[in-house]
Design an enzyme around this catalytic site. Structure first.
Site, PDB file in Angstrom:
ATOM      1  N   ILE A  77      -4.492 -30.623  47.001  1.00 33.07           N
ATOM      2  CA  ILE A  77      -4.209 -29.219  47.309  1.00 33.07           C
ATOM      3  C   ILE A  77      -5.456 -28.519  47.834  1.00 33.07           C
ATOM      4  CG2 ILE A  77      -3.640 -26.978  46.292  1.00 33.07           C
ATOM      5  CD1 ILE A  77      -1.652 -28.409  44.487  1.00 33.07           C
ATOM      6  N   PHE A  80      -6.391 -29.526  51.482  1.00 28.60           N
ATOM      7  CA  PHE A  80      -5.547 -29.010  52.562  1.00 28.60           C
ATOM      8  C   PHE A  80      -5.500 -27.489  52.599  1.00 28.60           C
ATOM      9  CE2 PHE A  80      -4.009 -33.370  52.537  1.00 28.60           C
ATOM     10  CZ  PHE A  80      -3.891 -33.626  53.894  1.00 28.60           C
ATOM     11  N   GLU A  81      -5.684 -26.835  51.469  1.00 27.91           N
ATOM     12  CA  GLU A  81      -5.659 -25.375  51.453  1.00 27.91           C
ATOM     13  C   GLU A  81      -6.982 -24.782  51.923  1.00 27.91           C
ATOM     14  OE1 GLU A  81      -3.211 -23.269  50.817  1.00 27.91           O
ATOM     15  OE2 GLU A  81      -1.738 -24.823  50.333  1.00 27.91           O
ATOM     16  N   GLY A  82      -8.096 -25.411  51.531  1.00 24.84           N
ATOM     17  CA  GLY A  82      -9.388 -24.788  51.778  1.00 24.84           C
ATOM     18  C   GLY A  82      -9.548 -23.572  50.884  1.00 24.84           C
ATOM     19  N   ARG A 197      -0.483 -33.354  55.743  1.00 31.59           N
ATOM     20  CA  ARG A 197      -0.271 -33.045  54.322  1.00 31.59           C
ATOM     21  C   ARG A 197       0.918 -33.807  53.763  1.00 31.59           C
ATOM     22  NH1 ARG A 197      -1.213 -27.391  51.276  1.00 31.59           N
ATOM     23  NH2 ARG A 197      -0.579 -28.045  49.166  1.00 31.59           N
TER      24      ARG A 197
END
Length: 284
Positions: A77, A80-82, A197
């Site tokens: 998470i 991919f979210e940063g 993702r």
């Protein structure tokens, strides 16, 4: 057993399974809170009630999840979210901060890394509960964590209505895993970031390395030749499939020829273009 939402005139919303109350949310009359309740419920029907039949002394405590996302799921998470420590407007104009957090965020707001981690924990717990509610069979920690990441990105409602969940709840795990890549579109168009993702979540679901999919791209023979760790990962898959090629990280003529032969063996279009279907056939 049937689930029902009961909305009372004091703005509280109860979710029942049969006659057993599962949770209560005080929406405080805010439409945004009501929408959130609807996004996280498996209920098929709702009723509007004039008074609350449950005594105040029997209020249901806030739910917490029995199962927790594992460290690999959290890493996925975060990757991919940063993280952003200053509020910004996301792609649809919603003030956002931290790891995609949107509740009570305003432009000009700043947080620390520790606060970002805490907001992430709070946000994840809602999706842990959603996955617990939705899955009716035993699954392992990797499978649970992949589903939490899926919900975190797409919303719990996407899992509730998915063929992925239907396959999973009849223990068709391989078929369920093949549904992840289908959820890679925005506005009807596939996006590379979403494809990466979904492939990473599928790999985690299957207990395989997910990190290579951070570099996922559609591979083919080009000039100049594509060179990356992801190419090396694909070459490793071809080696396991019985092809005698170098694992040099370069999508060269040798790799292209092996890939076309592999695709022909699997009755795919032998075009040398390495997309999600080919990757799935490679067992990656």
């Amino acid at each position: 057993m049937e689930r029902t939402l009961k909305i009372f005139d004091d703005y509280r919303v109860y979710e029942f399974e049969g006659n057993q109350p599962l949770r209560v949310v005080d929406t405080q009359g805010k439409v945004s809170q009501l929408i959130k309740v609807l996004q996280f419920t498996l209920a098929d029907t709702f009723t509007v009630e004039p008074t609350n039949p449950i005594p105040r002394g029997d209020m249901i405590p806030p739910r917490s999840s029995r199962r927790k996302i594992n460290p690999e799921g959290i890493k996925l998470i975060k990757a991919f979210e940063g993280v952003e420590l200053e509020a910004y407007l996301d792609a649809v104009g919603v003030p956002t901060i931290g790891y995609g957090h949107t509740k009570d965020v305003f432009l000009g707001m700043t947080i620390t890394q520790a606060e970002a981690e805490e907001l992430l924990r709070q946000d994840i717990e809602e999706f842990e509960i959603a996955v617990e509610d939705a899955v009716e069979v035993e699954i392992n920690d990797h499978q649970f964590s992949a589903l939490v990441s899926f919900c975190f990105n797409l919303g719990a409602g996407s899992l509730f209505k998915s063929t992925l969940l239907k396959f999973l709840n009849v223990r068709k795990l391989q078929e369920a895993s093949l549904e992840f890549p289908r959820w890679n579109k925005a506005g009807g168009q596939p996006l590379l970031g979403l494809t990466r993702r979904r492939m990473a979540e599928r790999a985690l679901f299957l207990g395989k390395p997910w990190q290579p999919f951070l570099e996922y791209e559609l591979l083919q023979l080009t000039q100049p030749k594509i060179k990356s760790e992801y190419v090396r990962y694909v070459q490793q898959g071809l080696q396991k499939a019985g092809f005698d090629i170098q694992k040099n990280g370069v999508f060269d003529l040798e790799t292209d020829a092996a890939m076309k032969k592999f695709q022909a063996q699997k009755r795919l279009d032998p075009d040398g273009l390495v997309g999600p279907i080919t990757i799935t056939e490679l067992g990656l």
